[in-house]
Motif scaffolding. Structure first.
Motif, short mmCIF file in Angstrom:
data_model
loop_
_atom_site.label_atom_id
_atom_site.label_comp_id
_atom_site.label_asym_id
_atom_site.label_seq_id
_atom_site.Cartn_x
_atom_site.Cartn_y
_atom_site.Cartn_z
N PRO A 107 54.36 31.78 47.47
CA PRO A 107 53.84 31.22 46.22
C PRO A 107 53.79 32.26 45.11
O PRO A 107 53.42 33.42 45.35
N ALA A 108 54.14 31.85 43.90
CA ALA A 108 54.11 32.76 42.76
C ALA A 108 52.69 33.25 42.50
O ALA A 108 52.50 34.31 41.88
N SER A 109 51.70 32.53 42.98
CA SER A 109 50.31 32.93 42.77
C SER A 109 49.95 34.22 43.48
O SER A 109 48.92 34.83 43.19
N LEU A 110 50.79 34.68 44.43
CA LEU A 110 50.52 35.93 45.12
C LEU A 110 50.81 37.14 44.24
O LEU A 110 50.35 38.25 44.53
N ILE A 111 51.58 36.95 43.19
CA ILE A 111 51.87 38.05 42.27
C ILE A 111 50.58 38.42 41.54
O ILE A 111 49.83 37.55 41.07
N GLY A 112 50.33 39.70 41.40
CA GLY A 112 49.09 40.19 40.83
C GLY A 112 48.35 40.99 41.88
O GLY A 112 48.94 41.51 42.82
N ASN A 113 47.04 41.09 41.73
CA ASN A 113 46.23 41.88 42.65
C ASN A 113 45.38 40.95 43.51
O ASN A 113 44.50 40.25 43.01
N ARG A 114 45.67 40.94 44.81
CA ARG A 114 44.94 40.08 45.73
C ARG A 114 44.53 40.92 46.94
O ARG A 114 45.39 41.48 47.63
N ASN A 115 43.23 41.00 47.17
CA ASN A 115 42.70 41.70 48.34
C ASN A 115 43.20 43.14 48.44
O ASN A 115 43.48 43.66 49.52
N GLY A 116 43.32 43.78 47.27
CA GLY A 116 43.70 45.19 47.25
C GLY A 116 45.18 45.45 47.31
O GLY A 116 45.61 46.61 47.30
N VAL A 117 46.00 44.40 47.39
CA VAL A 117 47.46 44.54 47.37
C VAL A 117 47.96 43.99 46.04
O VAL A 117 47.79 42.82 45.74
N GLU A 118 48.57 44.87 45.26
CA GLU A 118 49.06 44.46 43.94
C GLU A 118 50.58 44.36 43.98
O GLU A 118 51.26 45.27 44.43
N MET A 119 51.10 43.22 43.50
CA MET A 119 52.54 42.98 43.50
C MET A 119 53.02 42.58 42.12
O MET A 119 52.30 41.91 41.37
N LYS A 120 54.22 43.00 41.80
CA LYS A 120 54.87 42.57 40.57
C LYS A 120 56.37 42.48 40.81
O LYS A 120 56.89 43.02 41.79
N ILE A 121 57.04 41.78 39.91
CA ILE A 121 58.49 41.66 39.96
C ILE A 121 59.06 42.40 38.76
O ILE A 121 58.66 42.15 37.62
N GLU A 122 59.97 43.32 39.02
CA GLU A 122 60.59 44.08 37.95
C GLU A 122 62.09 44.18 38.23
O GLU A 122 62.49 44.62 39.31
N ASP A 123 62.88 43.74 37.25
CA ASP A 123 64.35 43.72 37.41
C ASP A 123 64.75 42.94 38.66
O ASP A 123 65.72 43.29 39.35
N GLY A 124 64.00 41.89 38.96
CA GLY A 124 64.31 41.03 40.09
C GLY A 124 63.86 41.57 41.43
O GLY A 124 64.03 40.90 42.46
N SER A 125 63.25 42.76 41.48
CA SER A 125 62.86 43.39 42.73
C SER A 125 61.35 43.31 42.93
O SER A 125 60.58 43.50 41.98
N LEU A 126 60.93 43.05 44.16
CA LEU A 126 59.51 43.02 44.50
C LEU A 126 58.97 44.44 44.58
O LEU A 126 59.55 45.30 45.25
N ARG A 127 57.85 44.69 43.90
CA ARG A 127 57.23 46.01 43.92
C ARG A 127 55.77 45.88 44.35
O ARG A 127 55.09 44.94 43.94
N ILE A 128 55.31 46.84 45.14
CA ILE A 128 53.99 46.73 45.78
C ILE A 128 53.22 48.04 45.62
O ILE A 128 53.78 49.13 45.77
N ARG A 129 51.92 47.89 45.33
CA ARG A 129 51.01 49.03 45.28
C ARG A 129 49.75 48.67 46.05
O ARG A 129 49.11 47.65 45.76
N SER A 130 49.38 49.50 47.03
CA SER A 130 48.15 49.25 47.78
C SER A 130 47.82 50.48 48.61
O SER A 130 48.62 51.41 48.72
N THR A 131 46.66 50.45 49.24
CA THR A 131 46.26 51.55 50.13
C THR A 131 47.00 51.47 51.46
O THR A 131 46.87 52.38 52.28
N ARG A 132 47.78 50.41 51.67
CA ARG A 132 48.52 50.26 52.92
C ARG A 132 49.91 50.89 52.84
O ARG A 132 50.59 50.99 53.86
#
Length: 460
Positions: free
Chosen positions: A295-320
């Motif tokens: 779901p597109a709703s997962l993009i953003g910051n959810r439960n400490g996992v932040e996701m975004k789409i840049e140039d068509g690629s999935l990018r992730i930032r988290s403590t994991r």
């Protein structure tokens, strides 16, 4: 502020939970009592503060050794058994390895290292082990023919999603995975078993899938994971009958609708979902609604996992996520904002993102870029198809064409191959751009799978 308490893997084991085991095709070992046993004889203390390469061919011995070394060594490099021996020297230099733990010490007599410690089947230990430090866990990337990259993790990061999920529902779990536990996907399942209070059934290299599934059933496996290619092989084998796990998960490759529907038909009472994770990005998210993509709703910051789409690629930032690539001249693992560029390309369709392939896996057809996974998803949704592989082939006229190798589902009449081929082509023409439509469709009996459980991709 007082310093944070350091936990090691052994701290999750003990006599408070009875009956926990870890097993392979040859033996069953008590996890409950493993803190009182050792694979390393009396030499564990010699590994204190060292950088250790864990190069053990036996998966069960490797699992027990991990619980011993964590919290004692400075860092621990996990080596899958298929690792090219020609890469050992480079990896050891990059990781600063000064000790090797192995079940074949005779193979290391000519290798320059500070120490070689022999690992064996676990026996009684003389003294309890004290947790001394937070060991850095080093893992190797897969999917490359050259020297793999070394990725640095902490135990806290590796277990972030496991702790967040809590214990498995429905009582004590018996975990299994088609992965090797020295790879990220398999390690996650091993850690879930240890931390969640469950048992673990290990895979065995070269074991026929029917024998493997018979073992899973005999050991009462309730929770199991693998790549979509692993699961397609299981569905093709006919071994799913009477196997009734309550938790089925896919990861490591794109989970298309066909394989999700196939698993739902095979395991109607199971919770079936697919997770996104990688060695660098860690565990990102899980999808449990039975649909491909997320779901597109997962993009953003959810439960400490932040996701975004840049140039068509999935990018992730988290403590994991991993904290760095390790080695001389190692590239930056994250961008300036701390995001890992996964290289997994996605496309928004309505309110849902769909994976279309790897940035590095694009094939070139007449100067146009094609993701083979996109073609395979269309082919795989045919009811007569179990699995497919799209690739490019050189052509003297156009430079390159798309060809597809296809495995038919069980019970399909080979005499209907022309009819099935025509249906596949018709659906491809209706769903794909003209340059993506296969020029050749060949029916085959099998497709190569890599040691990491992924469809082998080699263009002609």
């Amino acid at each position: 502020m007082s310093p944070r308490e350091i936990f090691a893997l052994r701290d999750y084991l003990g006599p408070d939970v009875a009956g926990r085991t870890i097993s392979d095709a040859r033996q069953v070992v008590s996890l409950t009592n493993s803190v009182g046993r050792t694979c390393l004889g009396d030499r564990l203390g010699e590994l204190s503060g060292r950088s250790v390469m864990l190069a053990v061919s036996d998966q069960l011995i490797s699992a027990i050794a991990m619980t011993e070394i964590d919290g004692v060594a400075k860092r621990m490099l996990l080596c899958p058994p298929d690792l090219n021996a020609d890469h050992f020297k480079t990896l050891m230099e990059d990781a600063g390895i000064d000790a090797v733990v192995t079940d074949h010490p005779e193979r290391w007599t000519d290798v320059e290292t500070g120490m070689v410690v022999a690992a064996q089947s676990p026996v009684g230990a003389a003294a309890p082990v004290r947790t001394e430090r937070a060991t850095e866990w080093l893992m190797l990337t897969s999917g490359t023919s050259g020297v793999p990259k070394i990725v640095g993790h902490t135990l806290e990061g590796l277990t972030g999603a496991i702790v967040a999920d809590g214990p498995a529902r429905g009582g004590s779990a018996v975990w299994a995975t088609f992965y090797d536990i020295r790879r990220y996907g398999g390690l996650q399942i091993f850690l879930r078993a240890v931390i969640g209070g469950g048992s673990m059934v290990l895979s065995q290299p070269g074991e026929p899938i029917g024998d493997h599934v018979a073992r899973l059933k005999a050991r009462g496996v309730t929770h199991i994971s693998g790549t979509p290619s692993h699961w397609r092989k299981l569905l093709m084998s006919g071994s799913a009958a009477d196997f009734s796990p309550r938790y089925v998960r896919l990861s490591g490759e794109i989970a298309d609708q066909a394989v999700l529907d196939g698993l739902r038909a095979a395991f109607p009472d199971a919770s079936i979902g697919h997770a996104y994770a990688s060695t660098e990005a860690g565990v990102g998210f899980a999808v449990n609604d039975g649909l491909e993509g997320f779901p597109a709703s997962l993009i953003g910051n959810r439960n400490g996992v932040e996701m975004k789409i840049e140039d068509g690629s999935l990018r992730i930032r988290s403590t994991r996520t991993a904290h760095a690539y390790i080695g001389r001249g190692a590239a930056d693992l994250t961008d300036r904002e701390g995001f890992v560029d996964t290289g997994d390309m996605v496309e928004l369709r309505g309110d849902r993102y769909h994976f279309v392939g790897r940035r590095g896996g694009i094939i070139n057809i007449g100067g146009l870029k094609v993701h083979p996974e996109e073609i395979e998803a269309v082919i795989n949704r045919q009811p007569e198809v179990r699995m497919s592989r799209a690739k490019s082939r050189r052509s003297p006229i156009t430079g390159a064409i798309v060809v597809a190798d296809v495995i038919l589902a069980d019970g399909q009449d080979a005499a209907r191959s022309d009819e099935i081929r025509a249906r596949i082509l018709a659906d491809c023409k209706a769903s794909l751009a003209p340059h993506k439509v296969p020029a050749v469709i060949k029916f085959v009996q099998s497709l190569d799978i890599t040691a990491a459980g992924k469809l082998a991709r080699r263009d002609a």
